[in-house]
Write an enzyme that holds these catalytic residues in place. Structure first.
Site, PDB file in Angstrom:
ATOM      1  CG  ASN A 192      -1.843  -1.211   1.230  1.00  0.00           C
ATOM      2  OD1 ASN A 192      -2.488  -1.532   0.253  1.00  0.00           O
ATOM      3  ND2 ASN A 192      -1.853  -1.911   2.352  1.00  0.00           N
ATOM      4  CD  GLU A 199      -4.394   9.587  -1.916  1.00  0.00           C
ATOM      5  OE1 GLU A 199      -4.738   8.428  -1.613  1.00  0.00           O
ATOM      6  OE2 GLU A 199      -3.253  10.033  -1.715  1.00  0.00           O
ATOM      7  CD  GLU A 204      -6.232   8.381   1.972  1.00  0.00           C
ATOM      8  OE1 GLU A 204      -6.619   7.965   3.072  1.00  0.00           O
ATOM      9  OE2 GLU A 204      -5.112   8.173   1.508  1.00  0.00           O
ATOM     10  CG  ASN A 244      -3.315  12.201   1.501  1.00  0.00           C
ATOM     11  OD1 ASN A 244      -3.451  11.684   2.609  1.00  0.00           O
ATOM     12  ND2 ASN A 244      -3.185  11.480   0.403  1.00  0.00           N
TER      13      ASN A 244
END
Length: 667
Positions: A235, A275, A288, A290
């Protein structure tokens, strides 16, 4: 505009911010821990302040120490970089209370979008498509299993405050959920000081595509195109590019407009990234946001011509964005490779030590291509266990995707690192992988294409011939040097070396005639192919650069007994150059087999023992966890490879172990 800013970070990103501040005429203050006393970012800054021990929890994560460093130096603003305090709502609040500007989004935006659970709620309220999941806080493994059963497997367990692949696990069964929950929660607590995790559906065969946004304090927000970050392992992103080979203009606009709408809904006023997880059919779901600068921001800078760090500083100072959406144009293609201190042949386990050699490729314009290397180290720097293992970010730009990939491959071939293990061989192999070159990507790419781990492929075809030609030329050059050694019984002019050579490259042999010409060294292979090898390379240099048959090439060179180890175009092999008779005799030499013991569990990386999960006399089955070792903020579960009985345990919780240290022995 600010006169002086402090960078609350270290390594590559601290150096990157200093470069822009210097160009803007702004003085910089670095902070450093005990481990970073001699770090490059400390040397580059105008001032530096010591803030504590090596552990981030006692230095880079201590807000009061950063605020005090600002007061001590008179810094008017703080850039947090990424990681550490960059997405902690309490940080900009503490700075504001002290009269210091935060070069990042306002605390409200961080609260709304920096927290993964809250950001999904906000996205859902804004009618942005989101991945199915449970947005509440999960308190126990049993609760996590119940939720996962309802959602359906596979599921993703993620730290709410996470980033960089930390505190994240994929689970395909209830058992994996229970264990993944514990590991994700522990990693989240140690990395972010926040152990909350949530569970969501894991989309199969997904692509990871993100939209860069930038906003100011006057309500303006624009998007700067997308980045494709699908090449990941554990990830964690490995290679990024901009734009994405998947998207068309219509899909790009839809994603960008959604990202801007979401940012405006929370009054976002800095650089941030929204994202998305995308299907191969161009469908996409909010993943999400950032609320910080991303590691991979250089590829966006390369295709837009904008400096994101400069824009962040300017909007933090109250300036209006100098661009509108209509002004944003995407030009060419950029590819970024993350160079990590890790061993790709040992499941990418972290590596630590001193960089005895650090020779990055030359930066600048080369024909139509551009090479850029963002780094926080130099030759002699030490890679410590306490922080992220990234050494550098190698970025290339060209008018086309194929051109950017070719330039990246050539730059990786010219990137020499010694003293630690690193992933350049793996990155180089990726650049030559047909599926990558075709743009058929997914986040499962590495697991699918390298199911048994990575081993540098043996050279073949044109690559093997180029390596053989260089090996022959190097051997010929060394022989010529031998002729000039003084004190020999025969005069140099009377010494003759056989021009007919046999190049043993791994398991393959090449016969060639090697001779010096006015322009270089001519290598004529037995099958009729003849190349002129031209180079200014001198023995001792770690990278051979020059022309092979008129084509530019770079090849990694390491000396061996009676030969060299070569790495080029993702392939690696030992090369030995013999006379015809030497080759006949070498073929008769027996190969020494390397022995090993299967009765010990060895530490696969330098790390800290977090837990010993077995006791002497205990019987274990293959696959059972034996110990947990933490390295560079990641917890690694070591499992039994076969059934057996534990005889003795040599390590204990809290021990700091070297690579291959014995942890326990089997009966």
């Amino acid at each position: 505009m600010f006169d002086k800013i402090l960078i609350a970070n270290r390594g590559e990103i601290a150096c990157r911010i200093i470069k822009t501040a210097r160009r803007m005429g702004i003085k910089t203050v670095a902070v450093y821990s005990d481990a970073d006393r001699d770090a490059l970012h400390v040397a580059m800054a105008d001032e530096a302040v010591h803030i504590g021990p090596a552990a981030a929890a006692q230095s880079y994560l201590v807000i009061d120490k950063i605020v005090e460093a600002c007061k001590q130096t008179g810094a008017q603003a703080v850039h947090p970089g990424y990681g550490f305090l960059s997405e902690r709502e309490a940080f900009p609040k503490a700075l504001e209370a002290a009269g210091i500007v935060f070069i990042g989004p306002n605390p409200g935006a961080i609260a709304a979008m920096g927290d993964k659970i809250e950001s999904k709620k906000a996205a859902s309220a804004a009618k942005v498509s989101t991945v199915p999941g449970f947005l509440g806080v999960i308190e126990s493994p049993e609760h996590a299993v119940t939720i996962a059963d309802e959602i359906g497997y596979p599921v993703m367990i993620k730290a709410s405050a996470g980033g960089g692949g930390k505190g994240m696990r994929i689970a395909h069964s209830a058992g994996e959920v229970a264990e993944g929950f514990a590991r994700a929660r522990s990693e989240a607590a140690s990395s972010f000081g926040d152990d909350r995790v949530f569970v969501e559906k894991f989309i199969t065969d997904p692509r990871h595509i993100e939209i860069q946004v930038i906003g100011d304090k006057h309500g303006n927000v624009v998007y700067l195109g997308e980045r494709e970050c699908s090449i990941q392992r554990r990830n964690q992103k490995v290679i990024e590019e901009a734009p994405s080979p998947l998207l068309d203009e219509a899909t790009r606009r839809k994603m960008g407009e959604q990202a801007v709408a979401l940012a405006k809904a929370v009054n976002y006023d800095s650089a941030g990234t929204v994202e998305f997880v995308a299907g191969q059919d161009k469908s996409f779901y909010f993943l999400e946001m950032n609320t910080r600068l991303q590691v991979e921001h250089p590829v966006t800078e390369m295709i837009t011509g904008l400096d994101l760090v400069e824009l962040m500083i300017r909007v933090a100072a109250g300036e209006t964005l100098p661009i509108a959406q209509a002004d944003v144009t995407l030009n060419g293609w950029a590819v970024e490779s993350r160079v990590y201190a890790e061993d790709p042949t040992r499941n990418f386990l972290p590596s630590i030590g001193r960089l005895t050699t650090y020779r990055p490729p030359e930066e600048g314009e080369f024909g139509e291509a551009i090479v850029r290397n963002d780094t926080g180290v130099e030759e002699g720097s030490e890679i410590a266990i306490h922080y992220d293992p990234m050494i550098a970010k190698l970025v290339t730009w060209a008018p086309t995707r194929a051109g950017a990939i070719t330039s990246q491959a050539q730059a990786l071939d010219a990137f020499a690192i010694d003293g630690i293990r690193h992933n350049i061989p793996f990155l180089s192999a990726l650049m030559h992988h047909p599926r990558w070159q075709e743009g058929r990507l997914s986040t499962g790419f590495i697991a699918e294409e390298f199911p048994n781990g990575f081993e540098a492929p043996k050279p073949a075809g044109e690559v093997a011939r180029r390596m053989a030609a260089v090996a022959a030329a190097i051997d010929h050059l060394l022989n010529e040097r031998k002729r000039g050694i003084s004190g020999q019984m025969r005069e140099p002019d009377l010494l003759r070396f056989e021009s007919e050579r046999v190049v043993r490259l791994g398991d393959e042999s090449f016969r060639a005639v090697v001779e010096t010409t006015e322009d270089g060294i001519a290598v004529a292979f037995a099958d009729g192919i003849e190349w002129l090898v031209e180079s200014d390379w001198v023995p001792g240099e770690p990278v051979w650069t020059g022309l092979i048959g008129g084509e530019p090439a770079a090849i990694q060179v390491r000396p061996l007994l009676n030969g060299v180890f070569l790495h080029h175009a993702g392939a690696a092999a030992e090369a030995r150059v013999y006379t015809k008779r030497e080759a006949e005799l070498a073929a008769l030499m027996p190969v020494k087999e390397v022995g090993g013991s299967g009765k010990q569990l060895l530490c696969p990386m330098p790390g800290l023992v977090k837990s010993i999960m077995v006791t002497p006399g205990q019987e274990v089955k293959a696959g059972e966890p034996l110990a947990i070792v933490e390295a560079m903020k990641m917890e690694n579960v070591l499992r039994a490879e076969r059934d057996g009985t534990i005889q003795t345990i040599q390590a204990k919780e809290g021990d700091s172990l070297a690579v291959d240290a014995v942890i326990l022995e089997f009966a």
